[in-house]
Design a protein around this motif. Structure first.
Motif, PDB file in Angstrom:
ATOM      1  N   PHE A  96     -20.483-148.670  23.019  1.00 43.37           N
ATOM      2  CA  PHE A  96     -19.512-149.853  22.414  1.00 43.37           C
ATOM      3  C   PHE A  96     -20.948-150.434  20.785  1.00 43.37           C
ATOM      4  CE2 PHE A  96     -18.073-148.776  26.567  1.00 43.37           C
ATOM      5  CZ  PHE A  96     -16.651-148.917  26.248  1.00 43.37           C
ATOM      6  N   PRO A  97     -20.657-151.099  20.213  1.00 44.83           N
ATOM      7  CA  PRO A  97     -18.849-150.640  19.206  1.00 44.83           C
ATOM      8  C   PRO A  97     -18.401-149.435  18.882  1.00 44.83           C
ATOM      9  CG  PRO A  97     -21.000-152.417  18.691  1.00 44.83           C
ATOM     10  CD  PRO A  97     -21.435-151.080  18.905  1.00 44.83           C
ATOM     11  N   LEU A  98     -17.302-149.480  20.041  1.00 40.16           N
ATOM     12  CA  LEU A  98     -16.561-147.785  19.605  1.00 40.16           C
ATOM     13  C   LEU A  98     -16.093-147.711  18.354  1.00 40.16           C
ATOM     14  CD1 LEU A  98     -14.597-145.804  21.596  1.00 40.16           C
ATOM     15  CD2 LEU A  98     -13.313-147.373  21.852  1.00 40.16           C
ATOM     16  N   TYR A  99     -15.868-148.717  17.889  1.00 39.59           N
ATOM     17  CA  TYR A  99     -15.105-148.262  16.671  1.00 39.59           C
ATOM     18  C   TYR A  99     -16.595-147.676  15.252  1.00 39.59           C
ATOM     19  CZ  TYR A  99     -14.381-147.437  11.599  1.00 39.59           C
ATOM     20  OH  TYR A  99     -13.392-146.886  10.513  1.00 39.59           O
ATOM     21  N   ASP A 100     -17.916-148.317  16.006  1.00 45.37           N
ATOM     22  CA  ASP A 100     -18.780-147.737  15.535  1.00 45.37           C
ATOM     23  C   ASP A 100     -18.818-145.988  16.189  1.00 45.37           C
ATOM     24  OD1 ASP A 100     -19.065-149.396  13.635  1.00 45.37           O
ATOM     25  OD2 ASP A 100     -20.901-150.073  15.263  1.00 45.37           O
ATOM     26  N   LEU A 101     -18.425-145.638  16.831  1.00 45.53           N
ATOM     27  CA  LEU A 101     -19.115-144.017  17.275  1.00 45.53           C
ATOM     28  C   LEU A 101     -17.850-143.553  17.123  1.00 45.53           C
ATOM     29  CD1 LEU A 101     -19.645-142.366  20.045  1.00 45.53           C
ATOM     30  CD2 LEU A 101     -18.476-143.238  21.489  1.00 45.53           C
ATOM     31  N   LEU A 102     -16.326-144.102  16.982  1.00 42.56           N
ATOM     32  CA  LEU A 102     -15.513-142.880  16.536  1.00 42.56           C
ATOM     33  C   LEU A 102     -15.825-143.075  15.305  1.00 42.56           C
ATOM     34  CD1 LEU A 102     -12.508-142.511  16.844  1.00 42.56           C
ATOM     35  CD2 LEU A 102     -11.924-144.768  15.497  1.00 42.56           C
ATOM     36  N   GLU A 103     -16.023-143.616  14.095  1.00 43.12           N
ATOM     37  CA  GLU A 103     -15.912-143.325  12.729  1.00 43.12           C
ATOM     38  C   GLU A 103     -17.656-142.563  12.202  1.00 43.12           C
ATOM     39  OE1 GLU A 103     -18.236-145.879   8.948  1.00 43.12           O
ATOM     40  OE2 GLU A 103     -16.054-146.710   9.935  1.00 43.12           O
ATOM     41  N   LYS A 104     -18.912-142.333  13.692  1.00 39.08           N
ATOM     42  CA  LYS A 104     -19.647-141.375  13.108  1.00 39.08           C
ATOM     43  C   LYS A 104     -19.450-139.854  12.989  1.00 39.08           C
ATOM     44  CE  LYS A 104     -22.982-141.219  15.957  1.00 39.08           C
ATOM     45  NZ  LYS A 104     -24.122-141.949  17.414  1.00 39.08           N
ATOM     46  N   GLU A 105     -18.748-140.052  14.557  1.00 37.92           N
ATOM     47  CA  GLU A 105     -18.101-138.586  14.786  1.00 37.92           C
ATOM     48  C   GLU A 105     -17.762-137.927  13.770  1.00 37.92           C
ATOM     49  OE1 GLU A 105     -20.170-137.237  17.237  1.00 37.92           O
ATOM     50  OE2 GLU A 105     -21.613-138.710  17.807  1.00 37.92           O
ATOM     51  N   ILE A 106     -16.384-138.494  13.529  1.00 41.35           N
ATOM     52  CA  ILE A 106     -15.264-137.961  12.997  1.00 41.35           C
ATOM     53  C   ILE A 106     -15.926-137.721  11.465  1.00 41.35           C
ATOM     54  CG2 ILE A 106     -13.403-138.635  11.552  1.00 41.35           C
ATOM     55  CD1 ILE A 106     -11.819-140.325  13.982  1.00 41.35           C
ATOM     56  N   LEU A 107     -16.828-138.287  10.750  1.00 42.59           N
ATOM     57  CA  LEU A 107     -17.841-138.070   9.867  1.00 42.59           C
ATOM     58  C   LEU A 107     -18.030-136.696   9.857  1.00 42.59           C
ATOM     59  CD1 LEU A 107     -18.839-141.169   8.115  1.00 42.59           C
ATOM     60  CD2 LEU A 107     -16.673-140.283   7.756  1.00 42.59           C
ATOM     61  N   LYS A 108     -18.972-136.178  11.237  1.00 43.15           N
ATOM     62  CA  LYS A 108     -19.998-135.404  10.868  1.00 43.15           C
ATOM     63  C   LYS A 108     -18.859-134.405  11.439  1.00 43.15           C
ATOM     64  CE  LYS A 108     -22.854-135.974  14.922  1.00 43.15           C
ATOM     65  NZ  LYS A 108     -23.315-136.624  15.972  1.00 43.15           N
ATOM     66  N   ILE A 109     -17.659-134.356  12.657  1.00 40.83           N
ATOM     67  CA  ILE A 109     -16.826-133.549  12.254  1.00 40.83           C
ATOM     68  C   ILE A 109     -16.489-132.916  10.497  1.00 40.83           C
ATOM     69  CG2 ILE A 109     -14.302-132.417  12.782  1.00 40.83           C
ATOM     70  CD1 ILE A 109     -15.022-134.276  15.617  1.00 40.83           C
ATOM     71  N   LEU A 110     -16.181-134.270  10.034  1.00 38.58           N
ATOM     72  CA  LEU A 110     -15.781-133.520   8.449  1.00 38.58           C
ATOM     73  C   LEU A 110     -16.994-132.987   8.284  1.00 38.58           C
ATOM     74  CD1 LEU A 110     -13.615-137.191   8.207  1.00 38.58           C
ATOM     75  CD2 LEU A 110     -12.411-134.956   8.134  1.00 38.58           C
ATOM     76  N   GLU A 111     -18.240-133.600   8.041  1.00 35.01           N
ATOM     77  CA  GLU A 111     -18.500-132.607   8.020  1.00 35.01           C
ATOM     78  C   GLU A 111     -18.447-130.951   7.393  1.00 35.01           C
ATOM     79  OE1 GLU A 111     -22.773-134.672   8.467  1.00 35.01           O
ATOM     80  OE2 GLU A 111     -22.446-135.897   7.202  1.00 35.01           O
ATOM     81  N   LYS A 112     -18.766-131.130   8.830  1.00 36.79           N
ATOM     82  CA  LYS A 112     -18.724-129.116   9.590  1.00 36.79           C
ATOM     83  C   LYS A 112     -17.001-128.294   9.070  1.00 36.79           C
ATOM     84  CE  LYS A 112     -21.864-129.952  12.881  1.00 36.79           C
ATOM     85  NZ  LYS A 112     -21.959-130.048  14.783  1.00 36.79           N
ATOM     86  N   HIS A 113     -15.980-128.930   9.118  1.00 38.81           N
ATOM     87  CA  HIS A 113     -14.754-129.206   8.585  1.00 38.81           C
ATOM     88  C   HIS A 113     -13.584-129.964   7.803  1.00 38.81           C
ATOM     89  CE1 HIS A 113     -14.448-127.004  12.249  1.00 38.81           C
ATOM     90  NE2 HIS A 113     -15.486-127.795  12.373  1.00 38.81           N
ATOM     91  N   PRO A 114     -14.167-129.564   6.122  1.00 41.52           N
ATOM     92  CA  PRO A 114     -13.728-130.773   5.533  1.00 41.52           C
ATOM     93  C   PRO A 114     -12.257-130.139   5.125  1.00 41.52           C
ATOM     94  CG  PRO A 114     -15.148-128.732   4.454  1.00 41.52           C
ATOM     95  CD  PRO A 114     -14.965-128.203   6.085  1.00 41.52           C
ATOM     96  N   ASP A 115     -12.111-128.973   5.339  1.00 41.84           N
ATOM     97  CA  ASP A 115     -10.477-128.423   5.198  1.00 41.84           C
ATOM     98  C   ASP A 115      -9.382-129.677   6.238  1.00 41.84           C
ATOM     99  OD1 ASP A 115     -11.016-127.313   8.006  1.00 41.84           O
ATOM    100  OD2 ASP A 115      -9.838-125.627   7.197  1.00 41.84           O
ATOM    101  N   VAL A 116      -9.702-130.429   7.320  1.00 40.24           N
ATOM    102  CA  VAL A 116      -9.132-131.352   8.229  1.00 40.24           C
ATOM    103  C   VAL A 116      -7.843-132.293   7.303  1.00 40.24           C
ATOM    104  CG1 VAL A 116      -9.068-132.953   9.601  1.00 40.24           C
ATOM    105  CG2 VAL A 116     -10.364-131.069  10.289  1.00 40.24           C
TER     106      VAL A 116
END
Length: 285
Positions: A34-54
């Motif tokens: 927590f804060p949970l939203y900060d975790l969520l955004e950070k992890e999703i941005l990291k995934i999008l760097e590796k999977h830009p076709d999402v």
């Protein structure tokens, strides 16, 4: 089409990259911080760097969710600070991707309806018998969810016994106080037994059998009442209590038969811990 499916729980967040065939390209778990939203955004941005076709992001979470606005109306202390978070708005701004969010029981129901135990049916009701009682309703390919208070399909908080056992919601006699894992603990204690719930179903003990009989009767009453509301074709039962269904399902069907308005199929959920991630992906597929 590739999407991200996110399952938010009190101890961990599971995130996957999947396509329309449910092929998994990434499956990861991170501790819930927590804060949970900060975790969520950070992890999703990291995934999008590796999977830009999402192309989109689906999220299932504990709590009451306004699915139209993508906002957490209310979450318990299991997710502190989550209440009021405008997840859709902030995450779409951060990722430039479409984002949809819904209650975790709803997305689990969606998984079972689309690719699981109820995939051959059009009208499905799912009951998740865990710590509480979660519910999800899919009517003719439409997921019943949201509402201005995020309370649609909160089946666990319908009343079974007026003035009955007090519920965490502040009212008395709610469904989940009689047919959840927590309810089984209470029933066992009130019967003067010392079994764990998983031991109850295999015990050769008249008192244990009576507890099971009362539990399945209440579940039968609940299902028959919901049939009069939704006229579903199938009920899918999941959650921890369903893992012992081999020991109580026949008893449930026996007690349910004289209560039904029409024939109704009862199925055990096909997915366990994967349901949240699969269902979240289906929110945007």
């Amino acid at each position: 089409m590739k999407v991200i499916g996110v399952d938010i729980g009190g101890t961990k967040v599971r995130m996957g990259v999947l396509d329309q065939d449910m092929k998994i390209y990434l499956d990861q778990k991170v501790p819930t911080t927590f804060p949970l939203y900060d975790l969520l955004e950070k992890e999703i941005l990291k995934i999008l760097e590796k999977h830009p076709d999402v192309e989109a992001i689906g999220i299932g979470t504990h709590g009451f969710v306004d699915s139209k606005e993508g906002k957490i109306v209310y979450a318990t202390d299991l997710l502190p600070g989550w209440t009021g978070t405008e997840v859709k708005k902030h995450l779409e701004q951060a990722t430039n991707k479409r984002v949809e969010i819904d209650n975790d029981a709803n997305v689990a129901a969606l998984a079972e309806a689309k690719i699981g135990a109820a995939k051959e049916y059009d009208r499905t009701l799912c009951l998740t018998l865990g710590t509480g009682l979660g519910g999800g309703v899919i009517m003719d390919d439409f997921l019943l969810s949201g509402g201005p208070n995020g309370g649609a399909a909160e089946l666990g908080h319908m009343t079974l016994y007026p003035n009955g056992v007090e519920c965490g919601c502040g009212r008395k006699g709610c469904f989940e106080q009689y047919v959840s894992g927590t309810a089984l603990h209470r029933r066992i204690k009130e019967a003067g037994l010392s079994y764990k719930p998983e031991e109850l179903f295999t015990a050769n003990d008249p008192k244990a059998k009576q507890v099971i009989r009362e539990f399945t009767y209440d579940l039968a009453i609940i299902i028959s009442s919901l049939q009069a509301t939704f006229d579903m074709e199938v009920v899918v039962i999941g959650g921890g209590v369903s893992e012992a269904a081999d020991y109580w399902l026949d008893d449930l069907n026996e007690q349910l038969k004289p209560l039904l308005l029409n024939d109704l199929d009862i199925k055990i959920a096909q997915f366990g811990n994967e349901a949240g991630m699969y269902g979240a992906a289906h929110l945007v597929l």
